[in-house]
Design an enzyme around this catalytic site. Structure first.
Site, PDB file in Angstrom:
ATOM      1  N   GLU A 170      -5.551  -8.355  -0.482  1.00 35.76           N
ATOM      2  CA  GLU A 170      -6.240  -8.039   0.783  1.00 35.76           C
ATOM      3  C   GLU A 170      -7.702  -7.792   0.457  1.00 35.76           C
ATOM      4  O   GLU A 170      -8.015  -6.892  -0.328  1.00 35.76           O
ATOM      5  CB  GLU A 170      -5.659  -6.795   1.459  1.00 35.76           C
ATOM      6  CG  GLU A 170      -4.337  -7.025   2.131  1.00 35.76           C
ATOM      7  CD  GLU A 170      -3.894  -5.834   2.990  1.00 35.76           C
ATOM      8  OE1 GLU A 170      -4.759  -5.167   3.591  1.00 35.76           O
ATOM      9  OE2 GLU A 170      -2.679  -5.581   3.032  1.00 35.76           O
TER      10      GLU A 170
ATOM     11  N   GLU B  99       0.817  -1.227   0.000  1.00 40.57           N
ATOM     12  CA  GLU B  99       0.000   0.000   0.000  1.00 40.57           C
ATOM     13  C   GLU B  99       0.849   1.274   0.000  1.00 40.57           C
ATOM     14  O   GLU B  99       0.656   2.160   0.836  1.00 40.57           O
ATOM     15  CB  GLU B  99      -0.968  -0.016   1.190  1.00 40.57           C
ATOM     16  CG  GLU B  99      -1.970  -1.136   1.107  1.00 40.57           C
ATOM     17  CD  GLU B  99      -3.126  -1.059   2.122  1.00 40.57           C
ATOM     18  OE1 GLU B  99      -3.034  -0.273   3.080  1.00 40.57           O
ATOM     19  OE2 GLU B  99      -4.107  -1.795   1.927  1.00 40.57           O
TER      20      GLU B  99
HETATM   21  O1  AHR Z   1      -5.084  -5.968   6.867  1.00 43.34           O
HETATM   22  C1  AHR Z   1      -4.985  -4.848   7.702  1.00 43.34           C
HETATM   23  C2  AHR Z   1      -4.284  -3.695   7.039  1.00 43.34           C
HETATM   24  O2  AHR Z   1      -5.072  -3.210   5.995  1.00 43.34           O
HETATM   25  C3  AHR Z   1      -2.963  -3.990   6.378  1.00 43.34           C
HETATM   26  O3  AHR Z   1      -1.892  -3.926   7.241  1.00 43.34           O
HETATM   27  C4  AHR Z   1      -2.854  -2.904   5.345  1.00 43.34           C
HETATM   28  O4  AHR Z   1      -2.110  -3.303   4.233  1.00 43.34           O
HETATM   29  C5  AHR Z   1      -4.274  -2.556   5.024  1.00 43.34           C
HETATM   30  O5  AHR Z   1      -4.500  -1.203   5.106  1.00 43.34           O
END
Ligand code: AHR
Length: 497
Positions: free
Chosen positions: A291, A172
């Protein structure tokens, strides 16, 4: 209400890459300490990893697990987590404002992942660090021996290289919350140069370039276009991340969020294909949705956690029944895009926005979302077929023409099995489904699994499974036509063989 579907052997999207059933463990909250690892737990193995948690993970059959972050990786010095545990430092962890004891690191995690039957998707730190630390970690993990970092690994008792195949180039990096946040130009350049060095050490690795942190980022999709302009020929995948919540308690709208995810995937594919055209490249960029989940229940509680403790209960969403329906629809969305989405990671796996929860020194238990994830991973391997769906539709706050029936179909050619996954998004009425499966001659219904609950907000807890699937749905097969009653607000898995 009536809905119709046609499923035909020849309507192939692509073979499902099993890695779309991946997950994620970050050094965050109680994911590692108190989650997968708890030295004092009665079920702990000789390395301190909980066997009860391993058993639940095995039920999910998770092919790949992303590690060690997440936001955590952007401040992580991997060298802190290798070598004798007694001499590893405790560090202030800035992403989540905790103390990281480094009792678990690269080697312990990789061995544990093997024991639960998973590959590791390893992320490198492109926040506070860069090319040097990344290439050294590839050398440590993947080079056989006879060099500084490969010999360091061997001196740590790991003779054979881990041969980690899949690597994320940071996490990210478009987000201002990220340690070492970068502009698209800065990240694109750094990712390209890091990719080159990592591949020069091990040409067999696959690389994932950071896409946007969500479709809602102000820099989306310009971030994808600019970064890929640099990295296009050097990487294999671009990442997508997305979380949803039902903050306004508008369930009809909430269950339509998978349409937003579908649109997000379309936009990223279009952006990749634009860069492909611009570069006159022969290469198709693939997608890693590394994610995804529901995340909002714990937001308020997290603001009250005191900083600088070890493994506080962060991001511990307790999922209800409607969350399981949306998770089912998100899995259906991936199945309909398997021609480009080759990996996806349910974020995360244990305690932190997770299907599996643990009590410290106590029981491990399954959240509501455990089940659609398990069903998809169990029965969703083979060829994804595009069903022709004719469903009544509704309008919600943010979406129009939302089909009540959301469905994906997977055909396991070798096993001669067909599985229909279906969500009925209608909150008060059942759907009478007719599904034409005439191209599957001689097939019978094996089972119709249903998950439904009167209370959309029902949750599970330790030793208390209010929301769980049951067999015995109403599907019948006659003359090549499946008929079924899909209960209001229900998750259905209709299995034929
Ligand atoms: O999964 C939780 C968080 O969400 C992770 O650390 C990040 O990559 C995202 O913002």
């Amino acid at each position: 209400l009536k809905a119709r579907m046609i499923v035909d052997k020849s309507f192939r999207i692509a073979e499902v890459d099993q890695r779309i059933y991946g997950s994620f463990i970050e050094h965050l909250g109680r994911a590692v300490y108190g989650g997968i690892y708890e030295l004092s737990h009665p079920s702990a193995d000789e390395n301190g990893f909980r066997s009860d948690v391993k058993d639940l993970i095995r039920q999910l059959n998770v092919p790949i697990i992303r590690y060690p972050g997440g936001n955590f990786v952007s401040g992580y010095d991997w060298e802190d987590g290798v070598g004798p545990v007694a001499s590893r430092p405790k560090r202030l962890e800035l992403a989540w404002r905790t103390v990281e004891p480094n009792e678990v690191g690269t080697n312990e995690f990789i061995q544990w992942a093997q024991e639960v039957g998973s590959e590791v998707m390893m992320a490198v730190n492109l926040g506070t660090r860069g090319i040097d630390a990344a290439r050294n970690l590839v050398e440590y993990c993947n080079h056989p021996g006879g060099s500084r970092y490969s010999d360091l690994r061997r001196s740590h008792g790991v003779e054979q290289p881990h041969r980690i195949k899949t690597w994320c180039l940071g996490n990210e990096m478009d987000g201002p919350w990220q340690i070492g946040h970068k502009t698209a130009e800065e990240y694109g350049r750094l990712a390209l140069e890091t990719a080159k060095a990592m591949r020069w050490i091990d040409p067999d690795i696959e690389l994932v370039s950071c896409g946007s942190s969500s479709a809602g980022m102000p820099t989306f999709p310009e971030w994808e276009a600019t970064t890929l302009d640099h990295t296009y020929e050097a990487v294999d995948y671009i990442s997508l991340h997305q979380y949803y919540g039902n903050r306004d308690n508008d369930t009809a709208n909430y269950l339509a969020r998978s349409m937003d995810m579908d649109h997000f995937i379309h936009t990223v594919i279009s952006t990749c294909d634009y860069i492909q055209a611009k570069k006159r490249s022969k290469k198709k960029m693939l997608l890693s949705f590394d994610e995804w989940n529901v995340w909002y229940h714990s937001n308020e509680a997290d603001t009250k956690i005191e900083p600088w403790s070890i493994a506080p209960p962060q991001l511990e969403d307790i999922y209800n029944f409607e969350d399981a329906l949306l998770v089912g629809s998100m899995l259906i969305t991936f199945l309909r895009h398997v021609d480009r989405v080759k990996m996806a990671c349910l974020a995360q796996l244990v305690n932190v926005i997770a299907p599996i929860m643990t009590e410290n020194n106590g029981r491990a238990w399954k959240q509501t979302i455990f089940y659609p994830y398990m069903h998809a991973s169990q029965f969703g391997r083979g060829i994804s077929l595009m069903p022709v769906v004719d469903s009544p539709k509704y309008d919600a706050q943010d979406y129009t023409d939302v089909p009540y029936l959301d469905s994906a179909v997977v055909y396991d050619e070798a096993g001669e099995a067909l599985t229909i996954f279906a969500v009925n998004r209608h909150l008060s009425e059942g759907l009478d489904l007719t599904c034409d499966v005439r191209s599957f001659e001689g097939y019978r219904i094996v089972e119709h699994i249903v998950m439904e609950h009167e209370d959309l907000k029902a949750v599970n807890g330790p030793g208390e499974e209010k929301v769980a699937p049951r067999s015995g749905g109403s599907s019948k097969l006659d003359g090549g036509i499946v008929t079924a009653q899909l209960g209001k607000a229900s998750w259905n898995v209709i299995r034929l063989r």
